[in-house]
Design a protein around this motif. Structure first.
Motif, short mmCIF file in Angstrom:
data_model
loop_
_atom_site.label_atom_id
_atom_site.label_comp_id
_atom_site.label_asym_id
_atom_site.label_seq_id
_atom_site.Cartn_x
_atom_site.Cartn_y
_atom_site.Cartn_z
N LEU A 34 -9.42 -7.21 4.04
CA LEU A 34 -8.14 -7.05 4.69
C LEU A 34 -6.98 -6.71 3.91
N VAL A 35 -7.20 -7.17 2.37
CA VAL A 35 -5.99 -7.13 1.64
C VAL A 35 -6.37 -5.62 0.97
N LEU A 36 -7.64 -4.98 0.71
CA LEU A 36 -7.73 -3.73 0.46
C LEU A 36 -7.57 -2.69 1.38
N THR A 37 -7.83 -2.92 2.73
CA THR A 37 -7.53 -2.08 3.75
C THR A 37 -5.84 -1.97 3.93
N LEU A 38 -5.31 -3.06 3.82
CA LEU A 38 -3.60 -2.98 3.81
C LEU A 38 -3.33 -2.18 2.63
N GLY A 39 -3.94 -2.41 1.44
CA GLY A 39 -3.45 -1.44 0.10
C GLY A 39 -3.50 -0.08 0.41
N TRP A 40 -4.87 0.21 1.09
CA TRP A 40 -4.99 1.87 1.25
C TRP A 40 -3.92 2.39 2.15
N ASP A 46 9.05 18.12 -9.92
CA ASP A 46 7.53 17.59 -10.49
C ASP A 46 7.69 16.29 -11.27
N ARG A 47 8.92 16.28 -12.14
CA ARG A 47 9.21 15.01 -12.76
C ARG A 47 9.22 13.97 -11.72
N LEU A 48 9.85 13.79 -10.91
CA LEU A 48 9.97 12.69 -9.70
C LEU A 48 8.70 12.51 -9.06
N ARG A 49 7.97 13.73 -8.77
CA ARG A 49 6.75 13.26 -7.91
C ARG A 49 5.59 12.78 -8.72
N LYS A 50 5.56 13.15 -10.13
CA LYS A 50 4.63 12.53 -10.90
C LYS A 50 4.94 11.30 -11.21
N LYS A 51 6.44 10.56 -11.01
CA LYS A 51 6.88 9.40 -11.38
C LYS A 51 6.29 8.48 -10.48
N LEU A 52 6.49 8.94 -9.14
CA LEU A 52 6.23 8.30 -7.99
C LEU A 52 4.68 8.16 -7.87
N GLU A 53 4.02 8.99 -8.00
CA GLU A 53 2.57 9.13 -7.87
C GLU A 53 1.94 8.26 -8.80
N ARG A 54 2.44 8.30 -10.17
CA ARG A 54 2.07 7.33 -11.07
C ARG A 54 2.32 5.88 -10.61
N GLY A 55 3.31 5.32 -9.93
CA GLY A 55 3.44 4.17 -9.35
C GLY A 55 2.69 3.85 -8.47
N LEU A 56 2.29 4.66 -7.54
CA LEU A 56 1.63 4.61 -6.45
C LEU A 56 0.06 4.22 -6.96
N VAL A 57 -0.38 5.02 -7.77
CA VAL A 57 -1.68 4.82 -8.56
C VAL A 57 -1.95 3.61 -9.02
N GLU A 58 -0.97 3.08 -9.65
CA GLU A 58 -0.94 1.74 -10.23
C GLU A 58 -0.94 0.83 -9.25
N LEU A 59 -0.41 0.82 -8.07
CA LEU A 59 -0.19 -0.03 -6.76
C LEU A 59 -1.56 -0.23 -6.25
N ILE A 60 -2.39 1.00 -5.97
CA ILE A 60 -3.55 0.90 -5.47
C ILE A 60 -4.61 0.21 -6.39
N CYS A 61 -4.45 0.35 -7.74
CA CYS A 61 -5.41 -0.19 -8.48
C CYS A 61 -5.23 -1.77 -8.57
N SER A 62 -3.81 -2.23 -8.33
CA SER A 62 -3.56 -3.55 -8.15
C SER A 62 -4.19 -4.22 -6.80
N VAL A 78 -7.74 -4.86 -7.58
CA VAL A 78 -8.05 -6.11 -8.38
C VAL A 78 -7.79 -7.35 -7.48
N ALA A 79 -6.80 -7.14 -6.83
CA ALA A 79 -6.59 -8.30 -5.84
C ALA A 79 -7.72 -8.48 -4.97
N SER A 80 -8.46 -7.52 -4.56
CA SER A 80 -9.59 -7.55 -3.79
C SER A 80 -10.86 -8.34 -4.34
N TRP A 81 -10.89 -8.71 -5.79
CA TRP A 81 -11.77 -9.25 -6.44
C TRP A 81 -11.19 -10.69 -6.91
N THR A 82 -10.05 -10.81 -6.50
CA THR A 82 -9.48 -12.06 -7.16
C THR A 82 -9.42 -12.06 -8.75
N GLY A 83 -9.05 -10.83 -9.05
CA GLY A 83 -8.99 -10.71 -10.58
C GLY A 83 -8.08 -11.61 -11.53
#
Length: 398
Positions: A124-130, A148-164, A167-172
């Motif tokens: 459920l956590v991973l599904t909500l994340g996606w 481009d600069r704003l887009r790359k900054k937001l995309e970086r933040g979103l990639v970090e978010l999905i990786c988080s 990690v939460a789905s493994w109780t990391g």
């Protein structure tokens, strides 16, 4: 020499003097001390020779017996017993603890909790994340193409978010030590490699641009769409021309001040977090500052090693999501530069020493790519030539 005697040759053996006690039992006059470890490890030639050849001064040593005591075959047998290469890519199972009537019910209760309670919650956590990630990523990627600069900054933040969320789905439970990586030109980060989750664990803190093997399936789809937004570089081991293309992309990437930090796993393959194999020199001949990262997983709850030859990444994620937790430490170590007179290979070994000591890993002198390829024909020919010379030399002795 007639044909009947061609396979067997006369061989002289010196037998030590035998003394007889009052009891009439024979005893060797000068036996090597049985307590010596070297003598215990040394093969006993009597075990390999026919009984008659020991009792008679002119016993016959047959060709099959000669082969049995060949140093080459002894070396081969020793390689089978002590195969330090294969050990690097094997999952070492923990000692079982549910072996009695008191602990087995607790283990069964734990299985029920992990599969019936924790696993559905993690899905459920991973599904909500996606859902959150995709609902934000594609609008940003499409609507902000002119910024481009704003887009790359937001995309970086979103990639970090999905990786988080991963990690939460493994109780990391991840402990980071040292300063957080920053965006600077002419620097490259290198880390030991246990699983593809190494990238996810590092990515949730800093959006790295990683160089990685191109994968099929849903992982390859993510690589070609989402991860390319952070500047990741893909290669294919089966394509020899990819090396030159990838090397050029690496040099171009590290020169850009606005590019995401470059992350490389110089071992080139997943190792079981007990050893480190040889580092490829590509990351160490870019003329950049090299920032080592040491990753060490705690196997108390789950073994994070991914054996890609026996397990798909989907099954690996399922294993992590049905465990109690993924526990690891990450150390961002002191940056290193090439010393005067130091070659890239020596530089790579020095950085490998630093990572191995910090993570408590054992160094082995193997190339990890040997896992994907057979030994060189030249290497086999050298071994065959050495074996043939050894046999001929022994047959000529009289």
């Amino acid at each position: 020499m007639n044909g009947a005697n061609r396979s067997c040759y006369q061989h002289q053996f010196k037998v030590e003097q035998v003394t007889v006690k009052a009891t009439g039992r024979p005893k060797m006059s000068k036996l090597n001390s049985s307590s010596s470890e070297l003598d215990l490890d040394r093969p006993n030639i009597e075990d390999y020779l026919p009984y008659g050849s020991i009792q008679e001064p002119h016993g016959k040593l047959c060709l099959r017996d000669l082969l049995d005591i060949s140093p080459t075959l002894t070396e081969a047998a020793g390689a089978i017993v002590d195969d330090s290469f294969t050990r690097c890519f094997k999952s070492i199972p923990p000692e079982p603890w549910n072996w009695n009537v008191y602990l087995f019910p607790l283990w069964c209760l734990g299985v029920g909790v992990r599969y019936l309670i924790l696993f559905p919650l993690r899905v459920l956590v991973l599904t909500l994340g996606w859902i959150v990630f995709l609902s934000a990523y594609f609008p940003v990627h499409v609507l902000l193409k002119g910024h481009d600069r704003l887009r790359k900054k937001l995309e970086r933040g979103l990639v970090e978010l999905i990786c988080s969320f991963f990690v939460a789905s493994w109780t990391g439970v991840v402990k980071y030590h040292g300063p957080r990586p920053s965006m600077r030109p002419k620097q490259v980060f290198v880390a030991n490699h246990t699983s593809m989750i190494d990238f996810i664990i590092l990515e949730q803190m800093t959006a790295f641009a990683v160089i990685m093997q191109k994968h099929p399936g849903w992982v390859g789809l993510l690589q070609s769409t989402i991860l390319e937004s952070v500047g990741c570089i893909w290669f294919n081991r089966s394509e020899s021309k990819d090396r030159e293309v990838v090397a050029k992309k690496l040099r171009d990437h590290v020169q850009g001040a606005d590019n995401n930090p470059l992350l490389i796993f110089p071992e080139g393959t997943c190792v079981n977090n007990h050893y480190t194999v040889m580092f490829k020199k590509g990351a160490f001949e870019l003329g950049c500052t090299v920032c080592p990262i040491a990753i060490k997983y705690n196997k108390i709850f789950v073994d994070a090693f991914w054996n890609s030859r026996k397990q798909s990444f989907t099954m690996h994620l399922l294993q992590l999501m049905t465990s109690w937790a993924v526990v690891c430490d990450v150390w961002y170590l002191e940056p290193q530069t090439l010393k005067p007179g130091e070659t890239p290979i020596e530089f790579a070994e020095r950085v490998r020493d630093i990572i191995s000591v910090r993570a408590g890993l054992k160094k082995v002198p193997w190339d990890g790519y040997l896992k994907y390829s057979r030994p060189s024909p030249k290497h086999r020919e050298r071994k065959q030539q050495s074996f043939a010379e050894s046999v001929l030399r022994r047959l000529e002795e009289k």
